[in-house]
Enzyme design. Structure first.
Site, mmCIF file in Angstrom:
data_model
loop_
_atom_site.group_PDB
_atom_site.id
_atom_site.type_symbol
_atom_site.label_atom_id
_atom_site.label_comp_id
_atom_site.label_asym_id
_atom_site.label_seq_id
_atom_site.Cartn_x
_atom_site.Cartn_y
_atom_site.Cartn_z
ATOM 1 N N LYS A 12 0.991 4.159 -2.805
ATOM 2 C CA LYS A 12 0.621 5.451 -2.454
ATOM 3 C C LYS A 12 1.591 6.372 -2.820
ATOM 4 C CE LYS A 12 -3.722 5.009 -1.428
ATOM 5 N NZ LYS A 12 -4.847 5.322 -2.558
ATOM 6 N N TYR B 282 0.944 -1.161 0.015
ATOM 7 C CA TYR B 282 0.075 0.099 -0.007
ATOM 8 C C TYR B 282 0.859 1.062 -0.141
ATOM 9 C CZ TYR B 282 -3.747 2.957 1.579
ATOM 10 O OH TYR B 282 -4.881 3.715 1.683
#
Ligand SMILES: NC(=O)c1ccc[n+]([C@@H]2O[C@H](COP(=O)([O-])OP(=O)(O)OC[C@H]3O[C@@H](n4cnc5c(N)ncnc54)[C@H](O)[C@@H]3O)[C@@H](O)[C@H]2O)c1
Length: 311
Positions: A168, A164
């Protein structure tokens, strides 16, 4: 109903619930016609169901706005192109793209499966190609457009979220780059790092992590302490507190805001600075290794602490 976005057409991905739903409603409340995309799967990204997107379309219509549902998968090239085409076919134009769809598959990196890695990278990063490219083609041709991408403070360092965090922070680099490429065509591209008590926030046991961090058993980045209480459904971190910035970035007033990155949620909106050089050493020669071994601890890395080591 306001009219800041009257005549504009927007696509919001992952808009069947959570932040995307709030953005879609807020854009529509300012007069934008909205294509509400959502695959409608689980928080991990599995499954599919058109009803979350349809429900949001009905909410927009009930409030006097115009909207259309799209159940496409943002990781699919064909679905990404169909999304832009649906906006053009249904509403005759496309002005705004909010890349918001997201999934989460938290796992310690040494235990992370290839599938956990790939699915998160696909939904967050691959979608920038599959969804943003067809939209960007339209924007460049018409010499106007707005793109808002959804990054995360987890990119600054998360726990059990290497997939993640990688995705991101990639979104931030992508946003800065697209800003430079598309800026000359009157298109802006910015990123937000939201804070909201959505289903996704509920999927992470934040309180347990904070308790362990306070006992010195888990290294956590400082921002985690600012979002204590951001559980699913918490009013103080309602997704509706994030959407006004998204709307602003899509208006004429934000034409000069390009390639920027914001932390937003819980009533706060912060502009994030570009990473800057904190300290520098320099030589006109080649560094002699032994010299550098002695110089750096006295200068460049002096006083730094390993955040993961017990303090
Ligand atoms: N909630 C937070 O505090 C927070 C913090 C930082 C970043 N974010 C980001 O904000 C965005 C929205 O998250 P949220 O908190 O509202 O979570 P959420 O789970 O409530 O909403 C995400 C939506 O994306 C949809 N989606 C997932 N995969 C998809 C796909 N392949 N194609 C189309 N739609 C898909 C889901 O069906 C869901 O409706 C995500 O990108 C998330 O990573 C959220």
């Amino acid at each position: 109903m306001g009219n800041l976005l009257a005549g504009k057409v927007a696509i919001v991905t992952g808009a069947g619930r959570g932040l995307g739903r709030a953005h879609a409603l807020a854009l529509a409340a300012e007069g934008a016609r909205v294509v509400v995309n959502d695959l409608g799967g689980a928080v991990t990204g599995e499954g599919g169901d058109l009803s979350p997107a349809q429900t949001v379309v009905e909410e927009i219509r009930a409030a006097g706005g115009e909207a259309a549902a799209n159940g496409g998968d943002v990781t699919s090239t064909a679905d990404g192109r169909a999304l832009a085409e649906q906006a053009l076919d249904t509403f005759g134009r496309l002005d705004i793209l909010v890349n918001n769809a997201g999934n989460i598959r938290n796992q310690l990196f040494v235990k992370m499966s290839e599938e956990e890695w790939d699915s998160v990278i696909a939904v967050h990063l691959r979608a920038l190609y599959t969804v943003a490219k067809p939209a960007a083609e339209v924007f460049v041709k018409q010499r106007s457009g707005r793109i808002v991408n959804t990054a995360s403070e987890a990119g600054l360092g998360g726990y059990a979220a290497a997939n993640y965090a990688a995705a991101k922070e990639g979104i931030v680099g992508f946003s800065r780059t697209l800003a430079l490429e598309l800026g000359p065509f009157g298109v802006t591209c910015n990123a937000i790092r939201p804070r909201a008590g959505t289903r996704m926030a509920g999927a992470v046991d934040m309180q347990k992590a904070l308790d362990l961090a306070r006992q010195g058993k888990l290294p956590l980045p400082d921002f985690m302490f600012e979002i204590e209480g951001m559980t699913e459904g918490s009013d103080s971190f309602a997704p509706e507190l994030v959407s006004p910035l998204v709307v602003f970035l899509c208006t004429e007033a934000a034409g000069h805001v390009n390639g920027r990155d914001f932390i937003v949620g819980g009533g706060e909106i912060s502009l994030v600075s570009l990473p800057e050089k904190a300290r520098t050493v320099f030589t006109r020669e080649r560094w002699a290794q032994q010299d550098l071994q002695e110089l750096l601890p006295r200068t460049l890395v002096r006083g730094l602490r390993n955040p993961a080591a017990p303090q």
